[in-house]
Design a protein around this motif. Structure first.
Motif, mmCIF file in Angstrom:
data_model
loop_
_atom_site.group_PDB
_atom_site.id
_atom_site.type_symbol
_atom_site.label_atom_id
_atom_site.label_comp_id
_atom_site.label_asym_id
_atom_site.label_seq_id
_atom_site.Cartn_x
_atom_site.Cartn_y
_atom_site.Cartn_z
ATOM 1 N N HIS A 107 0.829 -1.206 0.001
ATOM 2 C CA HIS A 107 0.140 -0.117 -0.076
ATOM 3 C C HIS A 107 0.970 1.269 -0.009
ATOM 4 O O HIS A 107 2.080 1.141 0.307
ATOM 5 C CB HIS A 107 -0.997 -0.042 1.141
ATOM 6 C CG HIS A 107 -0.173 0.138 2.476
ATOM 7 N ND1 HIS A 107 0.343 -0.874 3.144
ATOM 8 C CD2 HIS A 107 0.046 1.277 3.462
ATOM 9 C CE1 HIS A 107 0.935 -0.563 4.103
ATOM 10 N NE2 HIS A 107 0.850 0.701 4.060
ATOM 11 N N HIS A 109 0.854 6.020 1.166
ATOM 12 C CA HIS A 109 0.360 6.659 1.690
ATOM 13 C C HIS A 109 0.255 8.143 0.955
ATOM 14 O O HIS A 109 1.618 8.614 0.664
ATOM 15 C CB HIS A 109 0.647 7.030 3.253
ATOM 16 C CG HIS A 109 0.605 5.709 3.983
ATOM 17 N ND1 HIS A 109 -0.353 5.274 4.425
ATOM 18 C CD2 HIS A 109 1.571 4.870 4.342
ATOM 19 C CE1 HIS A 109 -0.275 3.937 5.222
ATOM 20 N NE2 HIS A 109 0.911 3.741 5.025
ATOM 21 N N GLU A 114 6.202 7.814 6.310
ATOM 22 C CA GLU A 114 6.087 6.814 7.368
ATOM 23 C C GLU A 114 7.308 6.367 7.961
ATOM 24 O O GLU A 114 8.271 6.072 7.361
ATOM 25 C CB GLU A 114 5.450 5.485 6.944
ATOM 26 C CG GLU A 114 5.022 4.551 7.944
ATOM 27 C CD GLU A 114 4.337 3.184 7.359
ATOM 28 O OE1 GLU A 114 3.555 3.549 6.459
ATOM 29 O OE2 GLU A 114 4.622 1.963 7.781
ATOM 30 N N HIS A 153 4.802 0.090 0.192
ATOM 31 C CA HIS A 153 5.485 -0.750 0.796
ATOM 32 C C HIS A 153 4.520 -1.691 1.459
ATOM 33 O O HIS A 153 3.270 -1.776 1.505
ATOM 34 C CB HIS A 153 6.106 0.364 2.145
ATOM 35 C CG HIS A 153 5.187 0.985 2.845
ATOM 36 N ND1 HIS A 153 4.366 2.260 2.129
ATOM 37 C CD2 HIS A 153 4.447 0.773 4.007
ATOM 38 C CE1 HIS A 153 3.464 2.458 2.886
ATOM 39 N NE2 HIS A 153 3.431 2.093 4.078
ATOM 40 N N PHE A 169 3.228 9.161 11.302
ATOM 41 C CA PHE A 169 3.231 9.787 10.102
ATOM 42 C C PHE A 169 3.179 11.329 10.160
ATOM 43 O O PHE A 169 2.804 11.765 11.218
ATOM 44 C CB PHE A 169 1.702 9.364 9.518
ATOM 45 C CG PHE A 169 1.489 8.116 9.389
ATOM 46 C CD1 PHE A 169 1.940 7.400 8.092
ATOM 47 C CD2 PHE A 169 0.970 7.272 10.265
ATOM 48 C CE1 PHE A 169 1.784 5.990 7.853
ATOM 49 C CE2 PHE A 169 0.670 5.968 10.093
ATOM 50 C CZ PHE A 169 1.421 5.280 8.763
HETATM 51 MN MN MN Z 1 1.967 2.245 5.658
#
Ligand code: MN
Ligand code: GLV
Length: 214
Positions: A107, A109, A114, A153, A169
């Motif tokens: 997935h 972001h 992160e 990742h 995050f």
């Molecule tokens: Mn993640």
């Protein structure tokens, strides 16, 4: 003319270099329950209604239920949607529980980098750059990783026990794009011929993958 252009670039520089949520304008702005966000943050609860409880979050106390996911993992978000005290502050965290062999699937972001730390277990962490280079490492408790913003990742438990990871995050609402569901579980579905042409397979292969996501 050149001087004016230089001045404009200089004035815009702080905005161009913002790679995360904007800076807060007040000490805090607890998100008003049931409100809708505008410019990505929520209206503030009146300060007179704010209590100590607004600055604490109990959602990470319990182990996530990994048994109801085919990936045998559970991500518990501590973002502005579950912890309104984060509103306007530009930060958030997740608790990631991984059963033996469990995986937090590939997935990305869109709004955040992160960082993460392994608390228990043995975890393979990997990400892929926009140039298709794959970086990975098996981490043990106390070791930390970073995933640059927007890159795909995953984490996979490769140990003999369950694993626990905490991630953080630089966004109050980093967003998540899970590759498998983004392609195979949309509503309405992406047309079959788009997917079969993309993956260069027959449409029955696409149907089989789609069936796994209900
Ligand atoms: Mn993640
Ligand atoms: C892990 O990758 C997470 O998004 O929490």
């Amino acid at each position: 003319m050149a001087a004016i252009l230089f001045l404009v670039v200089l004035l815009l520089a702080p905005f161009l270099s913002h790679a995360s949520d904007p800076d807060p304008l007040m000490d805090f702005c607890i998100a008003e329950p049931d409100s809708s966000p505008s410019f990505a943050s929520f209206p503030c609860k009146p300060a007179s209604n704010v209590t100590s409880e607004d600055f604490f979050f109990n959602g990470f106390m319990n182990e996530g239920d990994t048994s109801s996911s085919p990936y045998r993992s559970k991500v518990t978000p501590g973002n502005v949607l579950t912890f309104p005290g984060l509103n306007t502050l530009g930060i958030s965290m997740n608790r990631v529980d991984l059963a033996i062999n469990g995986m937090n699937p590939p997935h990305s972001h869109p709004r955040s980098s992160e960082v993460g730390v392994v608390i228990s277990g043995k975890v393979l962490v990997g990400f892929v750059t926009t140039g298709n280079v794959y970086y990975s490492k098996v981490l043990i408790p106390g070791q930390m990783f970073v995933i640059p913003r927007g890159l795909v990742h995953f984490q996979k438990n490769v140990g003999e026990t369950k694993a626990l990871v905490f991630t953080a995050f630089n966004s109050q609402n980093p967003g998540v794009v899970i590759l498998a569901t983004t392609l195979f579980a949309t509503k309405p579905p992406i047309p079959d011929d788009v997917l079969s042409q993309n993956f260069q397979v027959d449409s029955n292969v696409i149907h089989e993958i789609e069936s796994k996501f209900g």
